[in-house]
Design an enzyme around this catalytic site. Structure first.
Site, PDB file in Angstrom:
ATOM      1  N   CYS A 102      39.751  13.757  -0.074  1.00 48.47           N
ATOM      2  CA  CYS A 102      38.863  12.902  -0.847  1.00 48.47           C
ATOM      3  C   CYS A 102      38.308  13.757  -1.981  1.00 48.47           C
ATOM      4  CB  CYS A 102      37.765  12.268   0.005  1.00 48.47           C
ATOM      5  SG  CYS A 102      36.553  13.399   0.670  1.00 48.47           S
TER       6      CYS A 102
ATOM      7  N   CYS B 285      46.373  14.012  -6.878  1.00 52.61           N
ATOM      8  CA  CYS B 285      46.967  14.746  -5.762  1.00 52.61           C
ATOM      9  C   CYS B 285      48.237  15.462  -6.204  1.00 52.61           C
ATOM     10  CB  CYS B 285      47.279  13.786  -4.619  1.00 52.61           C
ATOM     11  SG  CYS B 285      47.951  14.604  -3.150  1.00 52.61           S
TER      12      CYS B 285
ATOM     13  N   CYS C 173      40.189   8.395  -1.058  1.00 49.09           N
ATOM     14  CA  CYS C 173      39.485   7.816  -2.200  1.00 49.09           C
ATOM     15  C   CYS C 173      40.464   7.667  -3.352  1.00 49.09           C
ATOM     16  CB  CYS C 173      38.256   8.637  -2.586  1.00 49.09           C
ATOM     17  SG  CYS C 173      38.579  10.116  -3.541  1.00 49.09           S
TER      18      CYS C 173
END
Length: 252
Positions: free
Chosen positions: A120, A198, A191
């Site tokens: 997150c 990422c 999230c």
């Protein structure tokens, strides 16, 4: 039969999921939360058609949507697995009393192995809670958590998990760069913002997104946001419960 001796109509689940495209959408959403554009790519159908059938699934209660925290113009859709289980059970019983859905036997802790990374933004609540919940359910799974912009562990996360018998007080927040280059079976983003940033991980891990709001943003004070942390823990518990059978199959 009703009072007039007529057979009842087909169960609701069959009406909702029996159409081919809607079934395809359900299968995609069973794995990961998705936006409309993601679903269009996944099923290879025009956006207007995907949106139409997605609306049918939302109206029927099988799918729910949440506005993206990364881009408010987007909505992430998720499958309500608990509701699907209820309707499937009703479907079987509607055909024959002996065909009611039998809950699957939970995997034994020793049958679940692999490596899982929860991500997150702050690594201060959602991912830390998910890490702890999965570690308790599957002690042989190597599980970690990290954030794209780490910040101190939120006291409400510690308090809510303590109510559930888990001590987070010794945990530290970590940057996702600590794990880049490592191999995982699943990378699970919690999230919408961190999903967009990422990095790639080696070994083609399963990339799963659970679109969950930041509980710390639910109130101006820690006291005001506290109930949101409880809801987050409850949702994580449900989602991890459905993740466990996949982990049991990972290294079999």
């Amino acid at each position: 039969m009703d009072a007039a001796g007529r057979a009842p109509g087909a169960p609701r689940f069959l009406h909702l999921a029996g159409e081919q495209l809607r079934w395809a959408l359900l299968r995609v959403l069973a794995r990961s939360d998705q936006r409309v554009g993601d679903l269009v790519i996944a099923v290879g159908q025009p956006q207007n058609l995907v949106s139409y059938h997605l609306r049918k699934l939302r109206t029927g209660g099988l799918v729910a949507g949440r506005r993206s925290s990364a881009d408010g113009r987007d909505t992430y859709y998720r499958l309500d697995l608990d509701r699907c289980a209820e309707l499937l059970a009703e479907t079987g019983q509607g055909l024959h009393p002996a065909l009611g859905l039998v809950p699957p036997t939970p995997p034994t802790p020793g049958s679940m192995r692999g490596r899982v990374l929860f991500l997150c933004t702050g690594n201060s609540a959602r991912s830390q809670m998910a890490e702890a919940l999965l570690r308790r359910s599957a002690p042989l799974v190597e599980v970690a958590s990290a954030g794209s912009h780490p910040k101190p562990l939120h006291p409400n996360a510690v308090a809510v998990m303590r109510e559930r018998g888990i001590d987070l007080s010794g945990h530290r927040s970590k940057h996702l760069d600590e794990f880049v280059g490592q191999r995982f079976d699943y990378i699970i983003s919690l999230c919408d913002k961190v999903r967009e940033v990422c990095p790639e991980f080696p070994g083609h891990p399963g990339l799963v997104h659970w679109s969950m709001p930041d509980p710390s943003a639910a109130g101006d004070t820690a006291e005001a946001s506290y109930p949101a942390f409880g809801r987050t823990a409850d949702e994580l518990t449900t989602r991890i419960g459905f993740l466990l059978p996949n982990l049991a199959r990972t290294h079999t």
